[in-house]
Design a protein around this motif. Structure first.
Motif, PDB file in Angstrom:
ATOM      1  N   PHE A 181     -22.983  -0.572  26.168  1.00  0.00           N
ATOM      2  CA  PHE A 181     -22.941  -0.610  24.735  1.00  0.00           C
ATOM      3  C   PHE A 181     -22.564  -2.126  24.191  1.00  0.00           C
ATOM      4  CE2 PHE A 181     -20.797   0.692  20.760  1.00  0.00           C
ATOM      5  CZ  PHE A 181     -21.757   0.152  19.863  1.00  0.00           C
ATOM      6  N   CYS A 182     -23.277  -2.764  23.684  1.00  0.00           N
ATOM      7  CA  CYS A 182     -22.687  -4.223  23.222  1.00  0.00           C
ATOM      8  C   CYS A 182     -23.475  -4.384  21.593  1.00  0.00           C
ATOM      9  CB  CYS A 182     -23.501  -5.479  24.065  1.00  0.00           C
ATOM     10  SG  CYS A 182     -23.012  -7.039  23.586  1.00  0.00           S
ATOM     11  N   ALA A 183     -22.548  -4.306  20.704  1.00  0.00           N
ATOM     12  CA  ALA A 183     -20.834  -4.454  20.810  1.00  0.00           C
ATOM     13  C   ALA A 183     -20.374  -3.634  19.669  1.00  0.00           C
ATOM     14  CB  ALA A 183     -20.654  -5.938  20.426  1.00  0.00           C
ATOM     15  N   SER A 184     -19.285  -2.862  20.232  1.00  0.00           N
ATOM     16  CA  SER A 184     -18.562  -1.766  19.386  1.00  0.00           C
ATOM     17  C   SER A 184     -17.707  -2.522  18.128  1.00  0.00           C
ATOM     18  CB  SER A 184     -17.798  -0.838  19.960  1.00  0.00           C
ATOM     19  OG  SER A 184     -16.586  -1.375  20.618  1.00  0.00           O
ATOM     20  N   LEU A 185     -16.955  -3.707  18.438  1.00  0.00           N
ATOM     21  CA  LEU A 185     -16.270  -4.285  17.428  1.00  0.00           C
ATOM     22  C   LEU A 185     -16.941  -5.360  16.908  1.00  0.00           C
ATOM     23  CD1 LEU A 185     -12.999  -4.007  19.802  1.00  0.00           C
ATOM     24  CD2 LEU A 185     -13.822  -2.537  18.278  1.00  0.00           C
ATOM     25  N   ALA A 186     -18.321  -5.601  16.815  1.00  0.00           N
ATOM     26  CA  ALA A 186     -18.900  -6.922  16.025  1.00  0.00           C
ATOM     27  C   ALA A 186     -20.218  -6.447  16.078  1.00  0.00           C
ATOM     28  CB  ALA A 186     -18.776  -8.118  17.065  1.00  0.00           C
ATOM     29  N   ASP A 187     -20.998  -7.267  15.680  1.00  0.00           N
ATOM     30  CA  ASP A 187     -22.776  -6.944  15.656  1.00  0.00           C
ATOM     31  C   ASP A 187     -23.417  -8.531  16.360  1.00  0.00           C
ATOM     32  OD1 ASP A 187     -25.512  -6.943  14.843  1.00  0.00           O
ATOM     33  OD2 ASP A 187     -24.636  -5.781  13.077  1.00  0.00           O
TER      34      ASP A 187
END
Length: 292
Positions: A85-91
């Motif tokens: 999964f890319c990315a959980s803390l960004a877009d």
């Protein structure tokens, strides 16, 4: 289901950078912004308009290369490929991100062909152009493209953009936090059946090249979490079953519905018992559908 990630639908989480800004109602209680503030001494230095995005360390960028090296052993043990999964803390498709960083990410994806990369975005309208900048005309087969959808308005606006984006082998929806009922078979005033890949109106019907290949649904967790009505969840499960679309129910969130007789007109009361206690079963069944 998750090996190095607590997220039920992936094995690994990779953040090439950190930072974002709110773009819709699903962002109201963003856990990533809260986390950024916690590590930023009470303020979120990488969040909001004009805030710089922070690229993660070289050591972090090397992790997918190790997952690639372990791919054969993982497949032998689990009988499938690893999902990232890319990315959980960004877009990934955030306009504020340096385009050269996306090119570097593209090189990493190409260097790890035995990993399936799940790029999830709230900015699906940017995806087609930015994917061309990253890969040219040939998006790699190990890239899955997802859009976050929280209500019918977002479904009507963003699902046609997801389906029109050429290249990705798998297109999926992350419907978390689910904030209202959504009919995926009646997108854009009934013009699109997203689960069957049918577009048309009036007397003519045109089968589209693309369709939604996977639906993930989850309730909201964390401070200020909003309850998810079970009818919204059941409706999506039934739509997916009818269309043969893999369906994964991630979590109820903080609130679990309790069926009673005198609380509301629909006979449902919500009790806040926490994400872990609420669990992820619907009518006693755990739904873990994933595209083959």
């Amino acid at each position: 289901m998750a090996e190095n990630s607590a997220i039920e639908w992936t094995d690994h989480t990779f953040n090439p950078w950190e930072g974002c800004q709110k773009v819709g109602p699903g962002c109201d209680h963003c856990y990533a912004e809260t986390r950024n503030a916690r590590f930023g001494g009470g303020t979120a230095p990488n969040w909001g308009p004009g805030a710089p995005r922070r690229r993660t360390s070289h050591a972090n960028w090397r992790k997918p290369l190790q997952w690639q090296a372990d791919a054969a052993a993982f497949h032998a043990e689990h009988g499938r490929r690893q999902r990232v999964f890319c990315a959980s803390l960004a877009d990934v498709f955030d306009n504020a991100v340096n385009g050269a960083w996306r090119v570097d990410l593209a090189s990493l994806i190409l260097a790890t062909p035995d990993l399936d990369w799940l790029l999830l975005t709230k900015r699906i309208g940017n995806a087609a152009g930015m994917l061309r900048d990253m890969f040219g005309r040939d998006v790699p087969a190990n890239l899955w493209l997802g859009a976050t959808i929280v209500n019918q308005d977002e479904a009507d606006r963003d699902i046609p953009k997801l389906l029109a984006t050429g290249g990705p082998r798998i297109r999926f929806l992350s419907m978390e936090p689910l904030l209202g009922p959504v009919d995926l078979t009646q997108v854009r005033d009934g013009y699109v059946d997203a689960l069957r890949g049918i577009e048309g109106g009036g007397t003519s019907t045109l089968r589209m090249v693309n369709e939604v290949d996977w639906v993930i649904v989850g309730g909201e967790s964390g401070p200020g979490a909003r309850p998810m009505h079970p009818d919204w969840l059941i409706g999506l499960r039934d739509q997916c079953e009818a269309a043969g679309t893999p369906f994964l129910f991630k979590q109820w969130g903080e609130h679990l519905p309790v069926h009673v007789d005198k609380v509301t007109h629909s006979g449902i009361e919500f009790r806040r018992i926490g994400k872990k206690a609420a669990g992820r079963r619907l009518h006693g069944v755990q739904h873990d559908g994933v595209p083959a």
